[in-house]
Scaffold this motif. Structure first.
Motif, PDB file in Angstrom:
ATOM      1  N   LEU A 122       3.918  -1.999  -3.838  1.00 48.84           N
ATOM      2  CA  LEU A 122       2.625  -2.364  -4.406  1.00 48.84           C
ATOM      3  C   LEU A 122       1.595  -2.704  -3.338  1.00 48.84           C
ATOM      4  CD1 LEU A 122       1.091  -2.563  -6.964  1.00 48.84           C
ATOM      5  CD2 LEU A 122       2.016  -4.840  -7.359  1.00 48.84           C
ATOM      6  N   GLU A 123       2.028  -3.320  -2.253  1.00 48.28           N
ATOM      7  CA  GLU A 123       1.083  -3.634  -1.185  1.00 48.28           C
ATOM      8  C   GLU A 123       0.466  -2.364  -0.611  1.00 48.28           C
ATOM      9  OE1 GLU A 123      -0.112  -6.508  -0.033  1.00 48.28           O
ATOM     10  OE2 GLU A 123       1.001  -7.644  -1.559  1.00 48.28           O
ATOM     11  N   SER A 124       1.237  -1.269  -0.580  1.00 49.53           N
ATOM     12  CA  SER A 124       0.702   0.002  -0.087  1.00 49.53           C
ATOM     13  C   SER A 124      -0.255   0.638  -1.087  1.00 49.53           C
ATOM     14  CB  SER A 124       1.853   0.980   0.202  1.00 49.53           C
ATOM     15  OG  SER A 124       2.692   0.480   1.227  1.00 49.53           O
ATOM     16  N   LEU A 125      -0.087   0.314  -2.379  1.00 50.65           N
ATOM     17  CA  LEU A 125      -0.949   0.891  -3.416  1.00 50.65           C
ATOM     18  C   LEU A 125      -2.252   0.121  -3.613  1.00 50.65           C
ATOM     19  CD1 LEU A 125       1.751   1.655  -6.144  1.00 50.65           C
ATOM     20  CD2 LEU A 125       0.493   3.350  -4.803  1.00 50.65           C
ATOM     21  N   LEU A 126      -2.297  -1.125  -3.150  1.00 51.31           N
ATOM     22  CA  LEU A 126      -3.471  -1.963  -3.421  1.00 51.31           C
ATOM     23  C   LEU A 126      -4.796  -1.359  -2.956  1.00 51.31           C
ATOM     24  CD1 LEU A 126      -2.154  -5.598  -2.807  1.00 51.31           C
ATOM     25  CD2 LEU A 126      -2.821  -4.545  -4.978  1.00 51.31           C
ATOM     26  N   PRO A 127      -4.885  -0.771  -1.752  1.00 56.12           N
ATOM     27  CA  PRO A 127      -6.177  -0.186  -1.366  1.00 56.12           C
ATOM     28  C   PRO A 127      -6.649   0.890  -2.345  1.00 56.12           C
ATOM     29  CG  PRO A 127      -4.774  -0.446   0.558  1.00 56.12           C
ATOM     30  CD  PRO A 127      -3.920  -0.744  -0.629  1.00 56.12           C
ATOM     31  N   ALA A 128      -5.733   1.752  -2.807  1.00 58.83           N
ATOM     32  CA  ALA A 128      -6.114   2.784  -3.777  1.00 58.83           C
ATOM     33  C   ALA A 128      -6.512   2.166  -5.110  1.00 58.83           C
ATOM     34  CB  ALA A 128      -4.968   3.770  -3.972  1.00 58.83           C
ATOM     35  N   TYR A 166      -4.984  13.370  -3.749  1.00 56.08           N
ATOM     36  CA  TYR A 166      -6.398  12.996  -3.574  1.00 56.08           C
ATOM     37  C   TYR A 166      -7.028  13.628  -2.337  1.00 56.08           C
ATOM     38  CZ  TYR A 166      -5.393   9.287  -6.983  1.00 56.08           C
ATOM     39  OH  TYR A 166      -5.042   8.596  -8.111  1.00 56.08           O
ATOM     40  N   GLY A 167      -6.219  14.232  -1.480  1.00 55.24           N
ATOM     41  CA  GLY A 167      -6.741  14.722  -0.214  1.00 55.24           C
ATOM     42  C   GLY A 167      -7.123  13.583   0.713  1.00 55.24           C
ATOM     43  N   LEU A 168      -6.414  12.456   0.625  1.00 52.06           N
ATOM     44  CA  LEU A 168      -6.722  11.269   1.411  1.00 52.06           C
ATOM     45  C   LEU A 168      -5.461  10.706   2.049  1.00 52.06           C
ATOM     46  CD1 LEU A 168      -8.994   9.342  -1.142  1.00 52.06           C
ATOM     47  CD2 LEU A 168      -9.777  10.520   0.929  1.00 52.06           C
ATOM     48  N   ASP A 169      -5.653   9.979   3.137  1.00 54.56           N
ATOM     49  CA  ASP A 169      -4.577   9.185   3.711  1.00 54.56           C
ATOM     50  C   ASP A 169      -4.660   7.799   3.081  1.00 54.56           C
ATOM     51  OD1 ASP A 169      -2.745   7.753   5.132  1.00 54.56           O
ATOM     52  OD2 ASP A 169      -3.552   8.239   7.124  1.00 54.56           O
ATOM     53  N   LEU A 170      -3.883   7.578   2.022  1.00 49.30           N
ATOM     54  CA  LEU A 170      -4.003   6.334   1.268  1.00 49.30           C
ATOM     55  C   LEU A 170      -3.606   5.118   2.096  1.00 49.30           C
ATOM     56  CD1 LEU A 170      -2.646   7.378  -2.258  1.00 49.30           C
ATOM     57  CD2 LEU A 170      -5.001   7.281  -1.445  1.00 49.30           C
ATOM     58  N   LEU A 171      -2.688   5.299   3.029  1.00 51.48           N
ATOM     59  CA  LEU A 171      -2.271   4.177   3.853  1.00 51.48           C
ATOM     60  C   LEU A 171      -3.343   3.768   4.852  1.00 51.48           C
ATOM     61  CD1 LEU A 171       1.478   5.106   4.490  1.00 51.48           C
ATOM     62  CD2 LEU A 171       0.593   3.321   2.988  1.00 51.48           C
ATOM     63  N   ALA A 172      -4.308   4.659   5.077  1.00 53.78           N
ATOM     64  CA  ALA A 172      -5.385   4.335   6.016  1.00 53.78           C
ATOM     65  C   ALA A 172      -6.542   3.615   5.334  1.00 53.78           C
ATOM     66  CB  ALA A 172      -5.894   5.604   6.694  1.00 53.78           C
ATOM     67  N   LEU A 173      -6.516   3.540   4.003  1.00 55.39           N
ATOM     68  CA  LEU A 173      -7.589   2.841   3.299  1.00 55.39           C
ATOM     69  C   LEU A 173      -7.519   1.347   3.582  1.00 55.39           C
ATOM     70  CD1 LEU A 173      -7.441   4.555  -0.218  1.00 55.39           C
ATOM     71  CD2 LEU A 173      -9.128   4.958   1.579  1.00 55.39           C
ATOM     72  N   GLN A 174      -8.668   0.721   3.684  1.00 56.60           N
ATOM     73  CA  GLN A 174      -8.733  -0.721   3.912  1.00 56.60           C
ATOM     74  C   GLN A 174      -9.383  -1.409   2.711  1.00 56.60           C
ATOM     75  OE1 GLN A 174      -7.276  -2.225   6.486  1.00 56.60           O
ATOM     76  NE2 GLN A 174      -6.572  -0.227   7.238  1.00 56.60           N
ATOM     77  N   ILE A 232      11.317   5.503   1.726  1.00 56.97           N
ATOM     78  CA  ILE A 232      10.829   6.106   0.484  1.00 56.97           C
ATOM     79  C   ILE A 232       9.335   5.890   0.338  1.00 56.97           C
ATOM     80  CG2 ILE A 232      10.776   5.718  -2.024  1.00 56.97           C
ATOM     81  CD1 ILE A 232      13.753   5.650  -2.047  1.00 56.97           C
ATOM     82  N   VAL A 233       8.873   4.669   0.629  1.00 55.68           N
ATOM     83  CA  VAL A 233       7.466   4.328   0.403  1.00 55.68           C
ATOM     84  C   VAL A 233       6.549   5.224   1.225  1.00 55.68           C
ATOM     85  CG1 VAL A 233       5.718   2.527   0.682  1.00 55.68           C
ATOM     86  CG2 VAL A 233       7.964   1.962  -0.297  1.00 55.68           C
ATOM     87  N   GLN A 234       6.897   5.458   2.477  1.00 52.19           N
ATOM     88  CA  GLN A 234       6.021   6.264   3.341  1.00 52.19           C
ATOM     89  C   GLN A 234       5.844   7.691   2.804  1.00 52.19           C
ATOM     90  OE1 GLN A 234       4.399   5.421   6.499  1.00 52.19           O
ATOM     91  NE2 GLN A 234       3.391   7.368   6.015  1.00 52.19           N
ATOM     92  N   PRO A 235       6.929   8.442   2.547  1.00 51.74           N
ATOM     93  CA  PRO A 235       6.723   9.805   2.011  1.00 51.74           C
ATOM     94  C   PRO A 235       6.113   9.803   0.606  1.00 51.74           C
ATOM     95  CG  PRO A 235       9.071   9.276   2.110  1.00 51.74           C
ATOM     96  CD  PRO A 235       8.358   8.190   2.850  1.00 51.74           C
ATOM     97  N   LEU A 236       6.415   8.784  -0.190  1.00 52.34           N
ATOM     98  CA  LEU A 236       5.825   8.725  -1.524  1.00 52.34           C
ATOM     99  C   LEU A 236       4.310   8.543  -1.422  1.00 52.34           C
ATOM    100  CD1 LEU A 236       7.305   6.923  -4.591  1.00 52.34           C
ATOM    101  CD2 LEU A 236       4.915   6.538  -4.007  1.00 52.34           C
ATOM    102  N   MET A 237       3.862   7.673  -0.525  1.00 57.48           N
ATOM    103  CA  MET A 237       2.423   7.474  -0.341  1.00 57.48           C
ATOM    104  C   MET A 237       1.773   8.721   0.243  1.00 57.48           C
ATOM    105  SD  MET A 237       1.660   4.561  -1.605  1.00 57.48           S
ATOM    106  CE  MET A 237      -0.039   4.523  -0.985  1.00 57.48           C
ATOM    107  N   ASP A 238       2.499   9.401   1.125  1.00 57.61           N
ATOM    108  CA  ASP A 238       1.963  10.657   1.674  1.00 57.61           C
ATOM    109  C   ASP A 238       1.767  11.678   0.557  1.00 57.61           C
ATOM    110  OD1 ASP A 238       1.986   9.579   4.203  1.00 57.61           O
ATOM    111  OD2 ASP A 238       3.869  10.543   4.799  1.00 57.61           O
ATOM    112  N   GLU A 239       2.746  11.781  -0.331  1.00 54.16           N
ATOM    113  CA  GLU A 239       2.668  12.742  -1.429  1.00 54.16           C
ATOM    114  C   GLU A 239       1.545  12.367  -2.395  1.00 54.16           C
ATOM    115  OE1 GLU A 239       3.823  16.297  -3.158  1.00 54.16           O
ATOM    116  OE2 GLU A 239       4.516  15.373  -1.275  1.00 54.16           O
ATOM    117  N   LEU A 240       1.406  11.083  -2.661  1.00 53.17           N
ATOM    118  CA  LEU A 240       0.326  10.638  -3.536  1.00 53.17           C
ATOM    119  C   LEU A 240      -1.026  10.905  -2.890  1.00 53.17           C
ATOM    120  CD1 LEU A 240      -0.131   9.233  -6.267  1.00 53.17           C
ATOM    121  CD2 LEU A 240      -0.096   7.042  -5.059  1.00 53.17           C
ATOM    122  N   GLY A 241      -1.106  10.714  -1.584  1.00 52.25           N
ATOM    123  CA  GLY A 241      -2.355  10.980  -0.871  1.00 52.25           C
ATOM    124  C   GLY A 241      -2.752  12.442  -0.921  1.00 52.25           C
ATOM    125  N   ARG A 242      -1.748  13.340  -0.947  1.00 51.78           N
ATOM    126  CA  ARG A 242      -2.065  14.772  -0.989  1.00 51.78           C
ATOM    127  C   ARG A 242      -2.772  15.140  -2.298  1.00 51.78           C
ATOM    128  NH1 ARG A 242       2.109  15.703   2.862  1.00 51.78           N
ATOM    129  NH2 ARG A 242       3.841  15.233   1.444  1.00 51.78           N
TER     130      ARG A 242
END
Length: 574
Positions: A439-445, A566-574, A554-564
């Motif tokens: 969830l902490e990785s999803l909060l910026p999105a 949107y065409g965004l790097d979701l982990l880079a969002l602040q 798991i979280v890293q590739p899952l966030m990468d897949e979710l970012g694809r």
């Protein structure tokens, strides 16, 4: 037993004379005028050794009043009474009396611990084993049983250290090596577990429990072909009761490897294993156990009862076979858990009669019947013939107003489940994801309105959402879902479900909703190994831990897949 006071009794208990001689000597002394009642001890002790517990109890009870101040007798009386039906209170009283007479008597504490252990009073058992060890630190059996009690209490490090001490005192104890391996496995120290089982097998190459448990640890280490060999060896030991689970574990391994035809056939042995001993809901009627008999019944268009014998997710996954039974000409009736009744009644099309399995009177139910997870075997399912046309569940109509999911403010409506069934402690710990790790990785999105998160977790684990409860894009469904039919209405309105291995994942897959499944390293057989898709759910994506307990893999590739998406790097969002 400790050494008796009378020197002439010692040879009887230390094995210097035969059982017959011991009994005869006791009989002769007890038939004398004014006999010493302590002569009942060797006779009762021999009967106890021979497993004649009722005979030993009848003999010892005759002298119970005369020997109330005799620690040796009280200890033996407790050991005997513990083995006799409805005498456990007498056993406990005898051990406690022996301790009051001789507070430093380590063997009395040890036997009292065994009494509590047999009753699954593990905290009390551990306490008595510790008291025994305080008085006799070299008691290898007390260390062994302390290790077993600690493991039952989920105190795994204490279990490991206690079993290590047992092995230092008795390095040839096969039971200690095997149990040390089991504890190491539960600690996810699989290399140590494997070595422990090798040590046990070096002492007895046919030790069934070590063969079976070694295979379990090899499977957990992704060494499945080796596991098959040991399970085949264990399953050949047909005369060893302890190998009852060998065939079942071999079945799971075959299925894990995708060898479905053989795997499903072997899987039928599950009802002969210890873990299914407690299942008592098998109806009295004819149990369909062969494809040939199923076809015969189909020719007669017979009504058959299909019953759920395992978890909620299993019932949802294998419910698809009900339509195959209908296609054969059979008339299936499903008996399932109450929380699933309405789902199957309303969402299966074409419909199938569904009843609460608690309402089945197994003593009078005479219809032919079969277990739901036997259907893959009865249909000869292979990897290429899995019935995988999705969705296999269809809504009966629009969702009730209380279960409507409004369109999200921005992007996707995503369902989330992070914990599995807590009833299975070991699997719960392995399967369940600590919510903040994802969830902490999803909060910026979430803050950017890119998604709305619908938390479908129910029960106590839903409390983990409290720190995030005020977030406007997080919806908590806990307390609002009455059963799986309610959950199905919500899930069907979502764009994506992200879940650990639990019933909601099967529900989403069966509804044809895109599902991302987060699997722990040692995942269930149905997900096989080293693959990202499942033959059971074509729209499902599998994300696997790369190491035990490491959810970050798991979280890293899952966030990468979710970012694809949107065409965004979701982990880079602040």
């Amino acid at each position: 037993m400790v050494k008796l006071l009378e020197p002439e009794l010692a040879p009887i208990l230390n094995g210097s004379v035969s059982s017959e001689e011991a009994i005869e000597a006791s009989r002769q002394h007890l038939e004398q005028d004014n006999p010493n009642p302590r002569w009942c001890i060797p006779w009762a002790y021999v009967l106890w050794q021979q497993g004649d517990y009722s005979g030993a109890y009848a003999l010892a009870a005759r002298y119970h009043t005369l020997l109330q101040d005799d620690g040796d007798f009280l200890l033996l009386f407790g050991m005997i009474a513990r083995q006799v039906s409805k005498r456990r209170d007498e056993a406990e009283a005898a051990f406690q009396a022996a301790i009051r007479l001789q507070p430093d008597r380590h063997d009395a504490y040890y036997n009292l611990g065994n009494l509590y252990f047999a009753e699954e009073r593990f905290e009390e058992a551990a306490r008595e084993y510790r008291r025994s060890l305080d008085r006799y630190p070299d008691g290898s059996l007390s260390w062994l049983n302390l290790g077993l009690a600690a493991r039952a209490l989920d105190q795994l490090e204490l279990s490991r250290s206690a079993l290590q001490r047992c092995l230092q005192l008795d390095p040839r104890s096969i039971r200690a090596w095997c149990n040390y391996g089991i504890t190491c496995h539960q600690l996810e120290r699989f290399d140590q577990a494997i070595e422990a089982y090798y040590q046990a097998l070096s002492l007895d190459q046919d030790h069934g429990p070590s063969l079976v448990n070694l295979a379990q640890s090899l499977n957990a280490s992704n060494r499945h072909p080796e596991a098959v060999g040991y399970l085949q060896a264990a399953s050949s030991l047909t005369l060893q009761e302890d190998c009852g689970d060998a065939l079942f574990n071999l079945a799971l391994t075959r299925l894990l490897l995708g060898e479905y035809e053989l795997g499903w056939e072997l899987y039928e042995c599950r009802f002969k294993t210890r873990q299914h001993d407690s299942y008592t809901r098998v109806p009295k009627g004819e149990w369909i156990q062969s494809p040939e008999r199923l076809r015969q019944l189909a020719a007669d268009q017979a009504e058959i009862l299909v019953w759920s014998e395992q978890g909620l997710g299993d019932a949802i996954q294998f419910g698809r076979y009900l339509h195959l039974l209908q296609a054969m000409g059979l008339r299936p009736v499903l008996a399932t858990r109450p929380v699933l009744v309405r789902l199957f009644q309303e969402w299966l099309q074409p419909s199938v009669p569904v009843i609460d399995d608690n309402h089945v009177d197994i003593t009078t139910e005479m219809r032919p019947h079969t277990a739901m997870l036997s259907l893959p075997h009865l249909f000869g399912t292979t990897r290429h013939t899995v019935p995988a046309s999705m969705p296999c569940l269809h809504p009966p109509g629009p969702p009730p107003e209380t279960l409507l999911v409004p369109p999200p403010p921005g992007g996707l409506a995503i369902g989330l489940v992070w914990a599995s069934n807590p009833d299975n402690k070991m699997m719960y710990r392995r399967k369940s994801l600590p919510l903040p790790e994802l969830l902490e990785s999803l909060l910026p999105a979430l803050r950017e309105d890119l998604l709305e998160l619908h938390c479908l977790q129910v029960g106590e684990d839903a409390d983990a959402l409290q720190p995030y409860a005020d977030h406007p894009n997080i919806v908590d469904w806990n307390g609002r879902l009455g059963d799986f039919a309610d959950t199905a209405h919500v899930v069907r309105q979502l764009d994506l479900v992200i879940s650990v291995d639990t019933g909601v994942a099967h529900l989403a897959g069966s509804l044809g909703v895109q599902t991302w499944l987060m699997l722990h390293y040692d995942a269930d057989f149905r997900w096989m190994r080293n693959c990202e898709t499942s033959p059971w759910y074509p729209g499902m994506r599998l994300f696997r831990q790369k190491a035990y307990g490491d959810w970050s893999t798991i979280v890293q590739p899952l966030m990468d897949e979710l970012g694809r998406i949107y065409g965004l790097d979701l982990l880079a969002l602040q």
